[in-house]
Each structure stands twice: as C-alpha cells, then as structure tokens.
Design a protein around this motif. Structure first.
Motif, PDB file in Angstrom:
ATOM      1  N   ASP A 198       0.811  -1.210   0.000  1.00 32.33           N
ATOM      2  CA  ASP A 198       0.000   0.000   0.000  1.00 32.33           C
ATOM      3  C   ASP A 198       0.847   1.264   0.000  1.00 32.33           C
ATOM      4  OD1 ASP A 198       0.861  -0.478   2.719  1.00 32.33           O
ATOM      5  OD2 ASP A 198      -0.584   1.038   3.343  1.00 32.33           O
ATOM      6  N   ALA A 208      -7.084  -3.501  -4.114  1.00 34.00           N
ATOM      7  CA  ALA A 208      -7.340  -2.346  -4.975  1.00 34.00           C
ATOM      8  C   ALA A 208      -6.054  -1.599  -5.295  1.00 34.00           C
ATOM      9  CB  ALA A 208      -8.349  -1.408  -4.319  1.00 34.00           C
ATOM     10  N   ASP A 209      -5.209  -1.423  -4.279  1.00 34.45           N
ATOM     11  CA  ASP A 209      -3.904  -0.791  -4.493  1.00 34.45           C
ATOM     12  C   ASP A 209      -3.095  -1.594  -5.508  1.00 34.45           C
ATOM     13  OD1 ASP A 209      -4.859  -0.378  -1.645  1.00 34.45           O
ATOM     14  OD2 ASP A 209      -3.205   1.053  -1.643  1.00 34.45           O
ATOM     15  N   ILE A 212      -4.162  -1.386  -9.415  1.00 32.97           N
ATOM     16  CA  ILE A 212      -3.703  -0.176 -10.108  1.00 32.97           C
ATOM     17  C   ILE A 212      -2.191  -0.217 -10.272  1.00 32.97           C
ATOM     18  CG2 ILE A 212      -3.602   2.358 -10.011  1.00 32.97           C
ATOM     19  CD1 ILE A 212      -6.237   2.224  -8.364  1.00 32.97           C
ATOM     20  N   TRP A 244     -12.512  -4.616  -2.454  1.00 36.91           N
ATOM     21  CA  TRP A 244     -11.130  -5.068  -2.554  1.00 36.91           C
ATOM     22  C   TRP A 244     -11.103  -6.564  -2.917  1.00 36.91           C
ATOM     23  CZ3 TRP A 244     -11.543  -0.394  -2.443  1.00 36.91           C
ATOM     24  CH2 TRP A 244     -10.644   0.532  -1.953  1.00 36.91           C
ATOM     25  N   ASP A 316     -15.199   4.273  -1.361  1.00 36.88           N
ATOM     26  CA  ASP A 316     -13.998   5.081  -1.529  1.00 36.88           C
ATOM     27  C   ASP A 316     -13.612   5.499  -0.123  1.00 36.88           C
ATOM     28  OD1 ASP A 316     -11.916   6.548  -2.646  1.00 36.88           O
ATOM     29  OD2 ASP A 316     -13.134   7.315  -4.284  1.00 36.88           O
ATOM     30  N   TYR A 442      -7.580   6.700  -5.930  1.00 38.27           N
ATOM     31  CA  TYR A 442      -7.982   5.337  -6.292  1.00 38.27           C
ATOM     32  C   TYR A 442      -9.173   5.369  -7.240  1.00 38.27           C
ATOM     33  CZ  TYR A 442     -11.410   1.586  -5.568  1.00 38.27           C
ATOM     34  OH  TYR A 442     -12.395   0.654  -5.754  1.00 38.27           O
ATOM     35  N   GLN A 445      -8.850   6.052 -11.096  1.00 41.82           N
ATOM     36  CA  GLN A 445      -8.553   4.998 -12.060  1.00 41.82           C
ATOM     37  C   GLN A 445      -9.787   4.679 -12.882  1.00 41.82           C
ATOM     38  OE1 GLN A 445      -5.597   3.132 -12.714  1.00 41.82           O
ATOM     39  NE2 GLN A 445      -6.801   2.286 -14.401  1.00 41.82           N
ATOM     40  N   GLU A 486      -0.877   9.237  -1.563  1.00 41.85           N
ATOM     41  CA  GLU A 486      -2.039   8.414  -1.231  1.00 41.85           C
ATOM     42  C   GLU A 486      -3.336   9.180  -1.421  1.00 41.85           C
ATOM     43  OE1 GLU A 486      -3.739   5.639   2.436  1.00 41.85           O
ATOM     44  OE2 GLU A 486      -2.003   6.933   2.755  1.00 41.85           O
ATOM     45  N   TRP A 502      -1.030   3.411  -5.873  1.00 34.73           N
ATOM     46  CA  TRP A 502      -2.412   3.440  -6.355  1.00 34.73           C
ATOM     47  C   TRP A 502      -2.778   4.821  -6.889  1.00 34.73           C
ATOM     48  CZ3 TRP A 502      -7.122   2.945  -2.595  1.00 34.73           C
ATOM     49  CH2 TRP A 502      -7.207   4.051  -1.762  1.00 34.73           C
TER      50      TRP A 502
END
Length: 611
Positions: A198, A208-209, A212, A244, A316, A442, A445, A486, A502
């Motif tokens: 992360d 999810a991280d 991407i 996730w 989110d 995030y 994307q 981040e 990400w």
C-alpha cells in the motif's frame, strides 16, 4: 551560503533474498545514487538533495576519520528551502540518526530505526540483509568536521529489478510528461518489497492498491513476477473491503492477458470463483455484504483467518470518523456523498465485471458449463442494475436500492465496466463530468477508464493535466512529492503518505486508453492500438510487452494525423481508426474503405489519416 555540486559515480549492488510468504528468491536491487546538489548551510552543516525520493538509507565513505559524532536528518519533505521538515505530519517520513565516529576508507551505512506499524506481524517483512529503510529525498548533515569533498555520499535506494529503458513517453504537453514521469518513478521506487504494497504506512498488500499498481507496472516494464507473487498472496491473505475482494479476479485476468500464462488461472480457479462473491447473490442477481449467506464458514473459505472478520463496503475513502478526529476539507471523504445502502451500485458493478471476466477465464480453461453460467449471471446482473438501480427520469444511476441519491462513483463504475446501455451513455457521462474529481486517487482509475472508453477523451485528458486547485496530480508535484501520493492533499486524508502506487492512474491510462495500447488477445499475441490523442500536437511512446516493445509516435497538423508504429516480432496489432476519417493511407497505400480497423504486422508502419 556556498553551493557545492558534487558528482559521484553511480554503482549498482544486487542481492537476493527470501520472502516470509514465498520461498523463491526476490530480485531486489540496491542502487547507489549521487546527490544532485550539496549546499553548505553553516559550519559543519550541509543540505543534500538526491533529486527523487527512494526507499533506502545513506552510504558514506570518507577519506578521513572523524571521532566526534555526526548527526544526520533524512526526510521526504522540506519545511523551508534547504531545511528538512522535522514534523511533516501524516505518514510523511522524517528521521534523525547519528554516527559516533566515521572511520576512513570504510563503507558506512546509516542505521535507521524501524517503524512499529510497517514492521509489525501483518506487514511484508524485508530480508535481514536489507536492513531498515525509509523513503527519503533529502539529507542534512550536522557537526561534520572534515571537508565535505572528502566524503563519498550516496542514497542507497532499494527497489525490485527494473528496466528503466523498457518504456518512455513524451508529448507536446509538458504537464502530462511530468506526471507520467512521476508515476513511472513511483512504480520503480515502491517495488522495494518485492510485492505490491500500500505504501510506507503499513507495507501490506491490498487488492485495490495492487491492481492499479499492476496496470501501471505493466505499462512501464515487462516484468511480471511481482504481480504474480502478489496475486498468489491474496488467495490466502484477502483484505476486508467488499470491493477489494472483488479486485482479485481483475488482477488474475490482467496477468493472463499480459503474459498468456494460463497456469495461475488453473491453480486458483475455485478460489477465484469464491472471490466473485457469487455466494451472496439473491434471486434478482444482485449481491450484498449484508447477506445472511456471508456466514463464518464462507468468511474462512474466502481466506480470512478469523471467522468474525467484518467484511464491509468501502466505496472510496471515508470521511471524518469518531475514532480519527479528522477535520477534513470534505466531511464525506472521497465518496461524493454516497448513500451506502445494503444493495448498492458500486459493489454490484464490480460483481458484474467479475462475472464478465470469469466468463473469459472459464472459456480459456475449457469449462464450458461454467462459462455459460457466468455469462448468464452477468446478463442478469446487468439487466437488474439497469432496471432497479437506474434513475430512468434523469438518465443516470442511483447509489443503490431504495436510494434517491446519485454520486460520481455510482456512475463512473458502470461506465468503466461496460454496464451502461448505449441509449444512456450520454446522460451518464454528462452526470459524471458534472461531478468533477469528486473521488480519491484510487477512484480516479475508474473515472479515467470510464471516460476514455465512452468517447470522453477530451475531458479525461483535461483531468490528467489539470493544474488548478489541489484535486489533481499536478498538486502532488507542486507540494514537493516525487512519488504519487495516497491522497490529493493531506487535508483529504490526514494520515496519508507520499509513496502510494495506487495514485498512478494517469500512467496506465495514457498507455492503455489515451494511446490505447493493450493486449487484445492473451499474451499480447495481438495488440490493440486505439489512439485518443486529443489536444496533443505530437507524442511518442514505448510500451513493453512480453514479446518485445511497441514503439509509436504521432503528429497532428490541422485535420491531418500521421503515425509511425513499430510492432515487435511475433505480434500483430489491430489499429482502430477514428469514426470521422475521410482518408487513410498505410505505408503509402490508400485504403479506400474505412472498415473500422487495420491490421499491422511485425515491423514499422506509417499511417496517414485525414479527418
């Protein structure tokens, strides 16, 4: 103050080490990077800028011995010019350490103090011979009593093996070029664990991280072992957000498309079926993390170590919470006021996309019955979402069942995942554009993907190169970070860090959607090239594939566009033509009819288009 510009030789030291999660050797490297500038602040006090932040430490060799203690400050952020911020906030890093003496003609590596959180039991651990490292760009030295010229000072940067020459991008938009370069550096610098983690706060892989990170890594290097290792990690180490979990299939499918290797799909097929969360499906096809089917037995089967793990929707990043005491610029966080109802549009958009990809995976594995099952389920979910979760009077999606609110997220994800019927693409896209960048880095994307996939390239590109305000990638550069952050700014997530891969959505969006270069068939046997180079007078790009490198450049003069594209051996490409083409020439041969695409064989091609 007197400035010293010192040139040091660049050296590379390679070592291999074992991971606690996988026994194969990791190709971790240590690069010694010379300072870009050294500035004398005062007597025995120097400021050093290495140019970019890397994870690592400092290595020093001196011609003379100093018996008195020397003090070192390492940091990512400046407080003022030539002064490292000693209290940078959030998870931006700073550390002070000391050497009791510096022995002549002996390599000395600064010993750093480990962070309690990112070296805890949940984190990926570094091999012992790597030592303790931290992200830093700047160094201050105090109480130095020997000439600075007698020191050989290096930033000892730790990263996974990385081919810097495997990719490039440049264009007529220098803002875009700077953002692409920042994102590329992020991919290299954050590879230091041999897994997609992360960032520095936790050093834990999150799906999810990682997804991407994977897409961006594939855009700049044809190195696939980190992704493969990270994907396998998630089989037994899932994380708690519903969405996730729903990234797992996406990661395995991407690996298959870029490498053509079907073995991971075979090895983990049953687990991938579980990770679609199809066990939560109700009669109309939709799923909910509030389903009674999400019992302790299923939680354990999904890979969680504790049966009471609270799997919940995240949508989110959340807003201000009682346990954080955060005072945020946007109280609702990065959710655009999302109404998180039990059966919601975001989770079910991800579920639909999982079913769509599982149809491809089952087909590749010759599981005909499963392929039909997934295909039928996908069709049913799509129909239900467009019936029950759509505001038919306004022409865009609601946040979920029984909700009256519509957010950016509930609409950008259906666009990105091909859920929107053609009749409603325009109204959904207009609603998405009306919300601006009302999502996190995030969510960006999927915002960019949804726009590029639905003829909104001009707006998508404008988001990438936006410089006004702070909800953009240019702000990351403006505040001083050399890696993707981040969050857009610290005020949107006060515990955030300055090294989160990400945040690299522009990197893979430029490659995969703006230039439109991605695999059409598994293993890149056939590439798709679908340029949407709006507002660029010229650009050039090098894209790595498992078969070699695609080189492409373009130049626009009025309504005339010329392309030069080189396809590697063992590959063909399908070049998608714009709808408004009036004249096409391929290698000087006039193509009389616009069939929508032209096939490019291995070798160099020149394409001329009039619009």
């Amino acid at each position: 103050m007197k400035k010293f510009i010192l040139l040091f030789s660049l050296a590379f030291v390679c070592f291999q080490a074992k991971s606690q999660h996988k026994t194969d050797k990791l190709d971790i490297e240590s690069s010694l990077i010379r300072p870009q500038e050294i500035i004398k602040i005062g007597n025995g006090h120097y400021f050093i800028d290495f140019g970019k932040a890397f994870f690592g430490t400092v290595e020093i060799t001196s011609k003379e011995t100093q018996h008195d203690s020397i003090f070192f400050h390492l940091g990512e952020k400046l407080e003022t010019q030539n002064k490292i911020d000693r209290n940078p906030g959030g998870t931006i890093r700073y550390q002070r350490t000391a050497l009791n003496q510096l022995v002549a003609n002996q390599k000395t590596t600064l010993k750093l103090t480990p962070d309690k959180r990112n070296t805890g039991p949940a984190a990926i651990t570094l091999p012992e011979d790597v030592g303790v490292i931290m992200p830093f760009r700047y160094l201050e030295i105090e109480n130095l009593k020997i000439p600075i010229e007698d020191l050989h000072i290096s930033q000892k940067a730790t990263h996974y093996k990385f081919n810097d020459d495997a990719s490039y991008f440049s264009s007529s938009n220098k803002i875009m070029d700077s953002i692409w370069q920042m994102c590329k550096h992020t991919i290299k610098a954050t590879s230091f664990m041999g897994y997609y983690v992360d960032g520095d706060r936790e050093r834990i892989p999150y799906e999810a991280d990682a997804y991407i990170n994977q897409l961006s890594h594939y855009s700049v290097d044809n190195e696939y072992t980190i992704a493969r290792r990270t994907n396998a990690y998630f089989i037994k180490h899932p994380t708690w957000p519903t969405e996730w979990l729903l990234h797992t299939v996406l990661m395995f499918h991407a690996d298959y498309m870029y490498t053509g290797d079907i073995q991971p799909l075979k090895d983990h097929y049953e687990n991938l079926k579980l990770k679609t969360l199809m066990d939560l499906e109700r009669a109309d096809g939709l799923i909910s993390s509030k389903s009674t089917n999400l019992n302790e037995a299923l939680i354990l089967e999904l890979g969680f170590k504790k049966a009471n793990t609270n799997i919940r929707d995240i949508i989110d990043w959340p807003g201000a919470q009682k346990d954080t005491g955060w005072k945020l610029a946007t109280p609702e966080g990065e959710r655009d006021g999302y109404d998180i109802v039990p059966v919601n549009t975001v989770v079910n958009a991800f579920y639909y996309y999982n079913l769509k990809l599982m149809t491809d995976i089952a087909t590749a594995l010759n599981k005909t019955d499963d392929a039909k099952l997934f295909r039928d389920k996908a069709a049913k979910v799509k129909e239900t979402i467009n019936t029950k979760l759509f505001n038919h009077s306004k022409g865009y999606y609601l946040d979920g069942e029984n909700s009256t609110h519509s957010s950016l997220h509930a609409n950008m994800l259906p666009l990105a995942f091909d859920l929107v019927p053609k009749a409603h693409v325009k109204t959904v896209a207009e609603f998405v554009k009306s919300r601006g960048m009302a999502c996190s880095v995030y969510g960006a994307q999927y915002l960019l993907e949804g726009l590029y996939k639905n003829n909104e390239a001009k707006y998508a590109t404008s988001l990438i190169v936006e410089t006004e305000g702070d909800r953009n990638w240019w702000n990351m550069i403006k505040v001083g970070s050399t890696m993707a952050m981040e969050a857009w700014d610290m005020k949107y997530k006060p515990n955030s860090d300055w090294n989160h891969a990400w945040g690299t959505a522009p990197l893979n969006a430029i490659t995969r959607y703006m230039w439109g270069i991605k695999p059409k068939t598994p293993g890149f046997k056939v590439a798709e090239i679908n340029p949407q180079l709006v507002d660029l007078d010229y650009s050039k790009i090098k894209v790595p594939t498992i078969n070699g490198f695609i080189y492409a450049e373009h130049k626009t003069t009025g309504k005339h566009i010329s392309y030069i594209i080189n396809i590697p051996e063992g590959m063909t490409a399908e070049f998608i033509l714009p709808n408004n083409t009036t004249k096409i020439a391929l290698n000087t041969d006039i193509i009389k009819q616009n069939s929508g695409a032209i096939t490019l064989s291995s070798g160099s091609h020149k394409i001329e288009i009039d619009q």
